[in-house]
Design a protein around this motif. Structure first.
Motif, PDB file in Angstrom:
ATOM      1  N   GLU B 172       0.839  -1.206   0.000  1.00 10.89           N
ATOM      2  CA  GLU B 172       0.000   0.000   0.000  1.00 10.89           C
ATOM      3  C   GLU B 172       0.870   1.251   0.000  1.00 10.89           C
ATOM      4  O   GLU B 172       0.589   2.227  -0.678  1.00 10.89           O
ATOM      5  N   ALA B 174       3.938   1.520  -1.156  1.00 15.70           N
ATOM      6  CA  ALA B 174       4.577   1.668  -2.465  1.00 15.70           C
ATOM      7  C   ALA B 174       3.596   2.272  -3.466  1.00 15.70           C
ATOM      8  O   ALA B 174       3.931   3.177  -4.234  1.00 15.70           O
ATOM      9  N   GLU B 175       2.360   1.760  -3.394  1.00 18.09           N
ATOM     10  CA  GLU B 175       1.314   2.243  -4.294  1.00 18.09           C
ATOM     11  C   GLU B 175       1.061   3.731  -4.061  1.00 18.09           C
ATOM     12  O   GLU B 175       0.959   4.527  -4.978  1.00 18.09           O
ATOM     13  N   GLN B 176       1.001   4.048  -2.774  1.00 11.97           N
ATOM     14  CA  GLN B 176       0.724   5.425  -2.387  1.00 11.97           C
ATOM     15  C   GLN B 176       1.856   6.342  -2.832  1.00 11.97           C
ATOM     16  O   GLN B 176       1.629   7.451  -3.295  1.00 11.97           O
ATOM     17  N   LYS B 177       3.073   5.823  -2.718  1.00 16.28           N
ATOM     18  CA  LYS B 177       4.248   6.601  -3.084  1.00 16.28           C
ATOM     19  C   LYS B 177       4.207   6.909  -4.579  1.00 16.28           C
ATOM     20  O   LYS B 177       4.506   8.036  -5.002  1.00 16.28           O
ATOM     21  N   GLU B 178       3.819   5.887  -5.352  1.00 15.49           N
ATOM     22  CA  GLU B 178       3.780   6.083  -6.788  1.00 15.49           C
ATOM     23  C   GLU B 178       2.711   7.119  -7.142  1.00 15.49           C
ATOM     24  O   GLU B 178       2.926   8.023  -7.938  1.00 15.49           O
ATOM     25  N   ARG B 179       1.567   6.969  -6.486  1.00  9.52           N
ATOM     26  CA  ARG B 179       0.482   7.931  -6.719  1.00  9.52           C
ATOM     27  C   ARG B 179       0.910   9.339  -6.304  1.00  9.52           C
ATOM     28  O   ARG B 179       0.581  10.320  -6.968  1.00  9.52           O
ATOM     29  N   SER B 181       3.718  10.636  -6.494  1.00  9.66           N
ATOM     30  CA  SER B 181       4.677  11.280  -7.394  1.00  9.66           C
ATOM     31  C   SER B 181       4.032  11.689  -8.717  1.00  9.66           C
ATOM     32  O   SER B 181       4.680  12.263  -9.589  1.00  9.66           O
ATOM     33  N   GLN B 182       2.741  11.380  -8.866  1.00  7.39           N
ATOM     34  CA  GLN B 182       2.000  11.734 -10.086  1.00  7.39           C
ATOM     35  C   GLN B 182       1.878  13.258 -10.213  1.00  7.39           C
ATOM     36  O   GLN B 182       1.482  13.924  -9.262  1.00  7.39           O
ATOM     37  N   THR B 191       3.214  17.651  -7.607  1.00  2.35           N
ATOM     38  CA  THR B 191       2.710  16.279  -7.624  1.00  2.35           C
ATOM     39  C   THR B 191       1.492  16.166  -6.710  1.00  2.35           C
ATOM     40  O   THR B 191       1.195  17.066  -5.915  1.00  2.35           O
ATOM     41  N   ARG B 192       0.820  15.019  -6.825  1.00  2.00           N
ATOM     42  CA  ARG B 192      -0.283  14.708  -5.932  1.00  2.00           C
ATOM     43  C   ARG B 192       0.187  14.785  -4.473  1.00  2.00           C
ATOM     44  O   ARG B 192      -0.527  15.270  -3.598  1.00  2.00           O
TER      45      ARG B 192
END
Lengths: 374, 268
Positions: B172, B174-179, B181-182, B191-192
């Motif tokens: 979660e 990692a997913e959040q981190k990727e989101r 950086s959007q 970024t977000r």
């Protein structure tokens, strides 16, 4: 040193002082409000929970919003506000010594209202001076005013409303409260506050105390133990809880130095936090012209401090002739009704009894002096 | 161990039975209804004034316990948000299998409709899983969010809250981190994560985000990011999109040459 003069000087711009300033100024008196902090509001701005009471007490409104409303009213009034001003002494000729940054003032006032508030009680146990051990009120200031989380794993000592509310708010700020420890056999504060933290999984350990806090240079854990009915540790019941923060919510006591300096008569009432200045139903002390309001008269909560502040403000303005006795009585009676509503029920009764006792002792004092203040 | 709210912080069955805020089982079957678990005489009465249907009575003195009129109660949930003691819940006995419990919730992050959560009892113990069916957080509730979860019927008298989300799994995170950086605002390269940080720091409006981050102050003047910012605000604060008014607009609303304006001014 600069000499200033005013009609009513109020020391402390918390809920009591603010309400006193607003009321007295509204009635036409020249008011100077002094506070040692850079911003007025006292502890109101760290109260992020919804207040109790009824509509007239602003129930359901969060503390900091009440603070904002009071500051708006203060802004609209003609009261003069002296911030970052430390009242360091109160002298017999009704003069207050104030240091504001690099300036020194002697403020002479016809009437003085002391609304200095209260201070947190401390505890001493092995490890009580380790960094990470702090007053619950200090932790509350850190999270709600400065937005700094003092630690991730907290042990709270004391189950009064302060301990219960600050536990809840520490969790809201992202910490885990590992346990709330209470030496008494029952919870001190409101059941609904206790219910909130129980639902969040916090164990409330009554008849327990903190025996020791340990750690290398900072808090690493707490040894708690059961106590008997005389609050003595029962050997063999010790256990360790890993924690990085210990909060002490073991009561407050009135901040009465200035009242002592002024020569006010005192009485000892444990239910109100210890030695409190004697005062009548005008909030006037045994020294003519010196009034008290809020936690300095006995530790309660912000709602009653606000009402006491109004009372003192009205009484001080009336004594200067800004309204006739009849009108003053009418206004004061309204406040008294709201004030006694806050002191009813199982929780308020103790304070009401102590307040009544205080009034009786004040009456006895005056009678001894022939019905007049010396 | 002694029972009761004074000793445990939890109202005992006896205390609840002797209070006046618990509706009948029959009423719970007719739709959501308030369950007022207020058993101590404390000076407090906002529930009385806040009920739009006059279903709660306290009277004078204000330390009286609240009385529920279960016929008048519509289960609207206003009292759940407004009780400063957070002692009011809603129960809806839907069927033999399913029930809904509604409770106040003041922890970040707020749950989202559809989330599976751990339903907890009055002692904070997980008793079953719940599915979030409603998350209400309008301005009128003054930041007390009201959450409804669907649970197995057998637990309707036990479940009174949900476990707050504290730790996330590495996946979660990692997913959040990727989101995070959007890119959201291309002009100002935000970024977000930048927008979420501004919300964490207290921004509650599009203007608030703008002042903190410059989102919407670049070349496109918010044309690409404004709606995204509104959506992030709505998601994170649990409030309807309708509440997020556009940022303040000032001339020039299109990129123009300042030189043109300046030159013209000089001539006049």
């Amino acid at each position: 040193m600069k000499r200033l003069s005013t009609e009513i000087a109020i020391i402390g711009a918390g809920p009591a002082g603010l309400c006193a300033a607003i009321e007295a100024s509204k009635l036409g008196a020249k008011v100077t409000l002094i506070d040692e902090n850079a911003l007025p509001g006292g502890q109101l701005f760290k109260q992020i929970h919804k207040f109790f009471g009824s509509k007239e007490h602003l129930a359901g409104v969060r503390g900091y919003e009440i603070g904002t409303r009071l500051l708006e009213e203060l802004e609209k009034s003609d009261a003069e506000v002296m911030l970052s001003g430390t009242a360091y002494g109160l002298f017999r000729d009704m003069t207050i010594g104030v240091v504001q940054k690099t300036n020194h003032y002697a403020i002479q006032a016809k009437k003085i209202i002391l609304a200095a508030g209260g201070k947190e009680n401390y505890m001493d146990f092995p490890g009580s001076t380790l960094p990470g051990v702090m007053g619950a009120g200090a932790a509350q200031t850190m999270i709600n005013v400065n937005r700094v989380l003092p630690g991730r794993h907290v042990v709270m000592l004391g189950s009064g409303n302060v301990g219960l509310i600050v536990s809840y708010q520490l969790m809201q700020a992202g910490a885990c409260v590992e346990a709330l420890v209470e030496a008494a056999p029952a919870i001190g504060g409101y059941g609904v506050h206790a219910g909130k933290i129980r639902r969040a999984g916090v164990p409330i350990l009554t008849s327990h105390t903190i025996k020791e806090v340990y750690g290398d240079g900072k808090v690493e854990g707490v040894i708690i133990a059961e106590v008997d009915e005389k609050f003595r540790v029962i050997e063999g019941t010790e256990r360790a809880i890993a924690a990085d923060t210990v909060c002490l919510a073991v009561g407050l006591n009135p901040m009465t130095e200035l009242a002592h300096m002024a020569g006010c008569g005192f009485t000892f009432l444990p239910a109100l936090g210890g030695h409190v200045p004697l005062h009548d139903d005008n909030m006037e002390t045994t020294v003519p012209g010196i009034y008290v309001a809020g936690d300095i008269t006995g530790v309660e909560e912000a709602s009653s401090a606000m009402e006491e502040g109004k009372l003192a403000g009205i009484a001080a303005a009336a004594s200067l002739g800004y309204l006739d006795q009849e009108k003053a009585k009418e206004l004061k009676d309204e406040v008294q009704v709201r004030l006694s509503a806050l002191r009813t029920g199982a929780f308020g009764e103790k304070r009401q009894t102590a307040k009544t006792e205080q009034m009786a002792r004040m009456a006895a004092f005056l009678q001894e002096k022939g019905g007049r203040r010396p | 161990m002694k029972e009761g709210v004074r000793y445990t912080g939890i109202a005992s069955e006896e205390e609840l039975k002797n209070s006046f805020g618990i509706p009948s089982a029959a009423r719970m079957k007719q739709g959501p209804v308030a369950v007022i678990e207020c058993v101590q005489e404390i000076p407090c009465n906002p529930c009385e004034g806040t009920c739009p249907f006059g279903a709660i009575t306290i009277g004078d003195p204000i330390t009286n316990l609240p009385h529920l009129n279960e016929t008048l109660c519509t289960g609207c949930g206003t009292c759940v948000a407004m009780c400063p003691g957070q002692a009011i819940f809603l129960v809806n006995d839907l069927s033999e299998q399913e029930a809904e419990v509604t409770f106040p919730f003041e922890y970040w992050p707020l749950p989202q409709v559809g989330d599976e959560v751990d339903a907890v009892n009055r002692a904070g113990e997980v008793v079953c899983k719940g599915r979030v069916t409603k998350v209400r957080n309008p301005v009128a509730y003054k930041n007390t969010c009201v959450v409804t979860i669907s649970i197995p019927n057998a637990f309707k008298d036990d479940v009174r809250s949900m476990k707050r989300v504290i730790k996330q799994t590495p996946m979660e995170l990692a997913e959040q981190k990727e989101r995070a950086s959007q890119l959201v605002c291309r002009c100002e390269e935000l970024t977000r994560g930048d927008i979420e940080k501004a919300i964490d720091e207290g921004a509650t409006t599009i203007d608030g985000i703008k002042r903190r981050t410059r989102a919407g102050m670049g070349l496109c003047q918010g044309k690409s990011c404004e709606r995204l910012v509104a959506r992030i605000l709505s998601e994170k604060l649990g409030r309807p999109l309708a509440e997020f008014l556009p940022a303040t607009y000032r001339a020039p609303v299109r990129p123009i040459s300042m030189g043109v304006i300046a030159d013209n001014c000089e001539k006049e």
